[in-house]
Design a protein around this motif. Structure first.
Motif, short mmCIF file in Angstrom:
data_model
loop_
_atom_site.label_atom_id
_atom_site.label_comp_id
_atom_site.label_asym_id
_atom_site.label_seq_id
_atom_site.Cartn_x
_atom_site.Cartn_y
_atom_site.Cartn_z
N VAL A 248 0.83 -1.20 0.00
CA VAL A 248 0.00 0.00 0.00
C VAL A 248 0.86 1.25 0.00
N ALA A 249 1.99 1.22 0.68
CA ALA A 249 2.86 2.40 0.73
C ALA A 249 3.32 2.81 -0.67
N ILE A 250 3.58 1.85 -1.54
CA ILE A 250 3.99 2.16 -2.91
C ILE A 250 2.83 2.80 -3.66
N ALA A 251 1.63 2.29 -3.47
CA ALA A 251 0.44 2.87 -4.12
C ALA A 251 0.19 4.29 -3.62
N ILE A 252 0.37 4.53 -2.34
CA ILE A 252 0.19 5.87 -1.79
C ILE A 252 1.19 6.83 -2.41
N ASP A 253 2.45 6.41 -2.49
CA ASP A 253 3.48 7.26 -3.08
C ASP A 253 3.14 7.62 -4.52
N GLY A 254 2.53 6.71 -5.25
CA GLY A 254 2.19 6.96 -6.65
C GLY A 254 1.06 7.96 -6.83
N GLU A 255 0.16 8.06 -5.87
CA GLU A 255 -0.99 8.95 -5.98
C GLU A 255 -0.87 10.22 -5.15
N ALA A 256 0.09 10.29 -4.26
CA ALA A 256 0.20 11.41 -3.32
C ALA A 256 0.65 12.70 -3.99
N ASN B 3 1.71 17.02 -2.82
CA ASN B 3 2.10 17.85 -1.68
C ASN B 3 0.87 18.56 -1.12
N VAL B 4 0.70 18.46 0.19
CA VAL B 4 -0.38 19.14 0.89
C VAL B 4 0.22 19.83 2.12
N SER B 5 -0.52 20.77 2.66
CA SER B 5 -0.07 21.50 3.85
C SER B 5 -0.73 20.88 5.07
N LEU B 6 0.07 20.53 6.07
CA LEU B 6 -0.42 19.96 7.33
C LEU B 6 -0.19 20.97 8.44
N THR B 7 -1.25 21.36 9.13
CA THR B 7 -1.15 22.30 10.25
C THR B 7 -1.53 21.57 11.53
N THR C 192 1.81 24.95 13.84
CA THR C 192 2.99 24.74 13.01
C THR C 192 2.51 24.11 11.70
N THR C 193 3.06 24.57 10.60
CA THR C 193 2.66 24.08 9.29
C THR C 193 3.85 23.44 8.60
N SER C 194 3.60 22.30 8.00
CA SER C 194 4.63 21.60 7.24
C SER C 194 4.00 21.03 5.97
N THR C 195 4.84 20.62 5.05
CA THR C 195 4.37 20.02 3.81
C THR C 195 4.60 18.52 3.89
N ILE C 196 3.54 17.77 3.60
CA ILE C 196 3.64 16.31 3.54
C ILE C 196 3.07 15.86 2.20
N ARG C 197 3.20 14.59 1.91
CA ARG C 197 2.60 14.02 0.71
C ARG C 197 1.43 13.15 1.15
N ALA C 198 0.28 13.36 0.51
CA ALA C 198 -0.91 12.59 0.84
C ALA C 198 -1.79 12.44 -0.38
N SER D 166 3.22 10.02 6.21
CA SER D 166 3.59 10.92 7.30
C SER D 166 2.58 10.78 8.43
N GLU D 167 3.02 11.04 9.64
CA GLU D 167 2.12 10.95 10.79
C GLU D 167 1.05 12.03 10.72
N ILE D 168 -0.19 11.62 10.90
CA ILE D 168 -1.33 12.54 10.93
C ILE D 168 -2.16 12.16 12.16
N ILE D 169 -2.59 13.17 12.93
CA ILE D 169 -3.37 12.91 14.14
C ILE D 169 -4.70 13.66 14.07
N VAL D 170 -5.64 13.25 14.92
CA VAL D 170 -6.95 13.88 14.99
C VAL D 170 -6.80 15.37 15.29
N ASP D 171 -7.60 16.18 14.62
CA ASP D 171 -7.65 17.65 14.72
C ASP D 171 -6.54 18.35 13.95
N ASP D 172 -5.66 17.62 13.27
CA ASP D 172 -4.75 18.28 12.32
C ASP D 172 -5.61 18.86 11.21
#
Length: 110
Positions: free
Chosen positions: A4-12, A14-18, A37-43, A72-78
């Motif tokens: 699944v990680a390979i499939a995610i990488d293929g479709e992800a 750049n998004v902004s995570l706050t 704090t804001t960072s860029t992740i792939r999703a 990337s780690e994502i938590i509730v209320d991000d």
């Protein structure tokens, strides 16, 4: 078995995570919320399907309209912003054995 990680990488994309930092009490005893704090992740963000709604807790089903997958780690209320739309993370399914996170998103109104 599909990696699944390979499939995610293929479709992800750049998004902004706050994420809000933990708050604290000041010397006067008043609560001071943490700074965002804001960072860029792939999703990969996609509309939710009927079967996916069944995996969610009942109270979240009415608000969730999108799912996201990320390594990337994502938590509730991000908050995740993509293509001018901001979403709030409502629920997470961390998959440590697969190395990814699956999250339910609700669109934020301005």
């Amino acid at each position: 078995m599909i990696d699944v990680a390979i499939a995610i990488d293929g479709e992800a994309v750049n998004v902004s995570l706050t994420r809000l930092a933990a708050g604290s009490y000041n010397a006067d005893g008043n609560w001071v919320p943490g700074a965002p704090t804001t960072s860029t992740i792939r999703a990969a963000i996609q509309p939710v399907r009927g079967n996916q709604l069944m995996d969610m807790p009942e109270g979240i089903r009415t608000e969730a309209g999108w799912m996201a997958w990320s390594r990337s780690e994502i938590i509730v209320d991000d908050e995740i912003a993509s293509a001018g739309i901001t979403y709030r993370v409502l629920f997470t399914w961390p998959r440590m054995e697969g190395g990814f996170y699956r999250v339910a998103l609700g669109r934020k109104t301005k």
